[in-house]
Write a protein that holds these residues in place. Structure first.
Motif, short mmCIF file in Angstrom:
data_model
loop_
_atom_site.label_atom_id
_atom_site.label_comp_id
_atom_site.label_asym_id
_atom_site.label_seq_id
_atom_site.Cartn_x
_atom_site.Cartn_y
_atom_site.Cartn_z
N GLU A 130 50.44 26.78 55.14
CA GLU A 130 49.34 27.67 54.43
C GLU A 130 48.39 28.61 55.56
O GLU A 130 47.95 29.67 54.82
N ILE A 131 48.19 28.23 56.59
CA ILE A 131 47.13 29.14 57.49
C ILE A 131 48.09 30.15 57.88
O ILE A 131 47.58 31.40 57.62
N ARG A 132 49.42 30.06 58.01
CA ARG A 132 50.18 31.16 58.52
C ARG A 132 50.06 31.98 57.36
O ARG A 132 50.04 33.34 57.59
N ARG A 133 50.62 31.80 56.22
CA ARG A 133 50.63 32.63 55.00
C ARG A 133 49.17 33.13 54.95
O ARG A 133 49.14 34.31 54.43
N GLY A 134 48.08 32.42 54.89
CA GLY A 134 46.70 32.82 54.58
C GLY A 134 46.46 34.15 55.58
O GLY A 134 45.61 35.04 55.24
N ASP B 79 46.76 38.04 42.43
CA ASP B 79 46.23 37.02 42.76
C ASP B 79 45.93 36.24 41.36
O ASP B 79 45.92 34.95 41.19
N GLU B 80 45.42 36.93 40.32
CA GLU B 80 45.05 36.40 38.91
C GLU B 80 46.06 35.76 38.32
O GLU B 80 46.09 34.89 37.78
N LEU B 81 47.13 36.63 38.30
CA LEU B 81 48.65 35.79 38.00
C LEU B 81 48.94 34.63 38.42
O LEU B 81 49.24 33.50 37.82
N ASP B 82 48.70 34.43 39.72
CA ASP B 82 49.15 33.45 40.48
C ASP B 82 48.13 32.33 40.22
O ASP B 82 48.39 31.12 40.11
N HIS B 83 46.97 32.57 39.51
CA HIS B 83 45.95 31.41 39.38
C HIS B 83 46.04 31.25 38.10
O HIS B 83 44.92 30.79 37.47
N SER B 84 46.82 32.00 37.05
CA SER B 84 46.55 31.66 35.67
C SER B 84 47.49 30.46 35.04
O SER B 84 48.48 30.51 35.33
N GLU B 85 46.64 29.55 34.70
CA GLU B 85 47.27 28.40 33.96
C GLU B 85 48.42 28.47 33.14
O GLU B 85 49.58 28.10 32.89
N LEU B 86 47.96 29.84 32.30
CA LEU B 86 48.89 30.24 30.92
C LEU B 86 50.16 30.65 31.75
O LEU B 86 51.34 30.40 31.15
N ILE B 87 50.07 31.53 32.58
CA ILE B 87 51.31 31.95 33.16
C ILE B 87 52.06 30.97 33.91
O ILE B 87 53.38 30.96 33.72
N ILE B 94 56.75 34.79 36.92
CA ILE B 94 55.96 36.14 37.14
C ILE B 94 54.91 35.65 38.03
O ILE B 94 54.40 36.15 39.10
N ALA B 95 54.43 34.23 38.07
CA ALA B 95 53.41 33.91 39.00
C ALA B 95 54.04 33.76 40.32
O ALA B 95 53.39 34.01 41.41
N TRP B 96 55.36 33.18 40.40
CA TRP B 96 55.98 32.95 41.68
C TRP B 96 56.00 34.54 42.36
O TRP B 96 55.72 34.72 43.63
N VAL B 97 56.47 35.36 41.69
CA VAL B 97 56.71 36.81 42.27
C VAL B 97 55.44 37.18 42.60
O VAL B 97 55.41 37.74 43.69
N ALA B 98 54.28 37.13 41.90
CA ALA B 98 52.85 37.49 42.45
C ALA B 98 52.64 37.10 43.78
O ALA B 98 52.03 37.41 44.52
N SER B 99 52.77 35.61 43.68
CA SER B 99 52.25 35.00 45.02
C SER B 99 53.13 35.25 46.31
O SER B 99 52.75 34.96 47.08
N HIS B 100 54.18 36.06 45.88
CA HIS B 100 54.84 36.41 47.08
C HIS B 100 55.07 37.83 47.51
O HIS B 100 55.59 38.51 48.05
N ILE B 101 53.96 38.41 46.88
CA ILE B 101 53.57 39.94 47.31
C ILE B 101 52.96 40.07 48.63
O ILE B 101 51.76 39.32 48.80
N GLU B 102 53.55 40.67 49.72
CA GLU B 102 53.20 40.79 51.00
C GLU B 102 51.80 40.04 51.66
O GLU B 102 52.23 39.17 52.25
N ASP B 103 50.60 40.27 51.10
CA ASP B 103 49.69 39.26 51.65
C ASP B 103 48.51 39.06 50.87
O ASP B 103 48.25 39.68 49.85
N GLN B 104 47.56 38.22 51.12
CA GLN B 104 46.44 37.93 50.54
C GLN B 104 45.68 38.93 49.93
O GLN B 104 45.04 39.09 48.93
N GLN B 105 45.34 40.04 50.71
CA GLN B 105 44.25 40.99 50.57
C GLN B 105 45.01 41.85 49.63
O GLN B 105 44.34 42.50 48.51
N ILE B 106 46.41 42.21 49.65
CA ILE B 106 47.01 42.96 48.69
C ILE B 106 47.21 42.37 47.40
O ILE B 106 46.71 42.85 46.44
#
Ligand SMILES: Cc1cc2nc3c(=O)[nH]c(=O)nc-3n(C[C@H](O)[C@H](O)[C@H](O)COP(=O)(O)OP(=O)(O)OC[C@H]3O[C@@H](n4cnc5c(N)ncnc54)[C@H](O)[C@@H]3O)c2cc1C
Ligand code: FES
Ligand code: FES
Lengths: 171, 292
Positions: A130-134, B79-87, B94-106
């Motif tokens: 998780e750190i590395r992903r973060g 990030d909102e998709l990844d944190h939506s309980e509904l999704i 949809i949440a999985w794909v959102a959580s695998h886009i590039e990096d946290q900032q994007i």
């Protein structure tokens, strides 16, 4: 509505201080922070959203400040690396970077610290993965990441937990 | 980097944004800006007015419909998709794909609407939304119109969006228990830009009732590979059946070639990712792969 113009009067709160400036609409937020306000702790590496050196926390979200225009930050509350230390006392994370040799040249460090601060705020005890992903959005050309991960892990596991306001507290 | 001089405006409503688009020929919508700001830096597009829609509440919602479908506002971030309980509860992929886009900032800035409206072949959502048969809800001064995802992507950086139009939301059909969705990418680093990608939607009831197999990064837009879909229909979807179906991706299929891979390499890899995507979809229905 913010009216259509090539210049905008914006108000931004950075590290608790409110700044009001008239900016060119085309100005990148990172240039506003560094050049207009003189807060040069936030670095510019790639200028294309790839390296993370310019990372800041805006309205509670980690973002790359070279990927935003200054007017987009109108009304925002921003935290930069300058806001991590309080009264000359480094945050737990900053201490940990120093203790674990989490930096060499220091170029990536401001962005890395902001990414790590954001990570620990949202996930106080992350796994190594998780750190590395973060910190995936933050490139370091010096350390090979091992000591950066170690620095973050030490804070996550360790005695100094309160990352929220950047003040280290013993628990 | 210094951008060309540009005007900025933050409208109060979608209607107002459309008015501004209609009265300024050089106006462009600014959502997360995670592609457009770079485009402006490189001066490859000429924009006179940036219409910032990122904070418009009308574009920022996730709602489920009585039929089990879900409607997602265009300016919902990854990030909102990844944190939506509904999704997570109804449309996990949809949440999985959102959580695998590039990096946290994007992920904190980029929006599902921007991801689709850019129509970059490396973007993550277009193939998934084609596989899930999503509907794009488009607003203009003359009202709303609907376009199926399959018809929305027109070419490299080209979509069905016409001047004066805004993508308002995306409606994704329900994912019942007999449907599984797979999504597999071949990329150099984890979560980095794909070289070849496939998303599969499979309806299974002992045998395959219906399948949609989408390939991406093989052409400027995601394409359904119908011969493989037909080969799957009626089969019992054993790993052998799926491998056989993927092998119909034949020499008549000519993916684009670039520095990341030749046409031959992409064809070979398309078989691999398509096979894995269908396998993943089937495993999900059969309860071996966890959630949908
Ligand atoms: C370093 C880096 C790596 C990236 N890696 C990936 C990746 O691996 N996968 C991936 O999918 N993406 C990736 N991206 C791109 C990112 O996902 C962008 O967020 C996305 O392409 C555009 O979404 P946005 O909201 O930022 O839109 P913007 O950049 O604001 O807009 C993109 C385009 O869409 C138009 N537009 C936006 N919203 C609407 C709307 N509602 N109606 C009509 N038109 C609209 C804009 O006018 C513009 O032309 C990466 C970006 C960077 C900087
Ligand atoms: S300078 Fe902003 S990401 Fe590199
Ligand atoms: S310490 Fe030099 S780039 Fe990270």
């Amino acid at each position: 509505m913010i009216t259509q113009s090539a210049t905008q009067a914006i108000e931004v709160t950075i590290n608790g201080k409110t700044y009001r400036r008239v900016v060119e609409s085309r100005q990148l937020l990172v240039h506003f922070i560094r050049d207009t306000l003189g807060l040069t702790g936030t670095h510019i590496g790639c200028d294309t959203g790839s390296c993370g050196a310019c990372s800041i926390i805006m309205n509670g979200k980690l973002v790359k400040s070279c990927m935003l225009l200054a007017p987009q930050a109108d009304g925002a509350v921003i935290e930069t690396v300058e806001g991590l230390a309080h009264d000359g006392e480094l945050s737990a994370l900053q201490e940990s970077f120093r203790d674990h040799h989490g930096l060499q040249c220091g170029y990536c460090t401001p962005g890395m610290l902001m990414a790590a601060t954001y990570l620990l705020r949202n996930n106080p005890s992350p796994s190594e993965e998780e750190i590395r992903r973060g910190i995936k959005g933050n490139i370091c050309r010096c350390t090979g990441y091992v000591n950066i991960v170690r620095s973050i892990k030490a804070v996550a596991d360790g005695a100094q937990l309160d990352m929220g306001d950047g003040v280290a507290k013993e628990v | 980097m210094l951008l060309k001089s540009v005007e900025y405006v933050r409208p109060d409503s979608v209607a107002q944004a459309i008015e501004i688009l209609n009265s300024n020929e050089g106006a462009a919508l600014l959502a997360g800006g995670q592609s457009l700001v770079n485009i402006l830096k490189h001066r490859v597009a000429s924009v006179d007015v940036l219409v910032d829609i990122a904070t418009l509440e009308e574009l920022r919602f996730v709602e489920s419909r009585p039929d089990g479908s879900i409607e997602i506002g265009a300016c919902i971030t990854y990030d909102e998709l990844d944190h939506s309980e509904l999704i997570h509860s109804s449309h996990e992929m949809i949440a999985w794909v959102a959580s695998h886009i590039e990096d946290q900032q994007i992920r904190n800035r980029g929006t599902i609407g921007g991801n689709c409206c850019l129509s970059d072949p490396t973007n993550n959502f277009p193939p998934l939304l084609v596989a899930m048969d999503a509907t794009m809800n488009i607003q203009s001064s003359s009202g709303m119109r609907q376009v199926r995802a399959e018809e929305f992507f027109k070419g490299y950086l080209m979509t069905a969006i016409q001047p004066g139009e805004i993508l308002k939301s995306i409606t994704v059909p329900p994912v019942p228990a007999d449907v599984g969705i797979g999504y597999v990418s071949l990329s150099v680093g984890e979560d980095s830009k794909a070289i070849v990608r496939s998303s599969a939607w499979v309806k299974l009831n002992g045998v395959v009732q219906e399948a949609r197999v989408v390939l991406a990064r093989v052409s400027p837009i995601p394409v359904r590979y119908q011969p493989m879909e037909e080969a799957l229909r009626g089969s019992s979807a054993t790993p052998e059946d799926i491998a056989r179906a993927a092998s119909v991706i034949g020499s008549d299929f000519e993916p684009v070639a670039d520095s990341h891979g030749s046409s031959e390499y992409r064809r070979e890899m398309a078989r691999v990712v398509a096979k894995r995507a269908v396998l993943e979809a089937v495993e999900k229905v059969r309860g071996e792969g966890g959630s949908k």
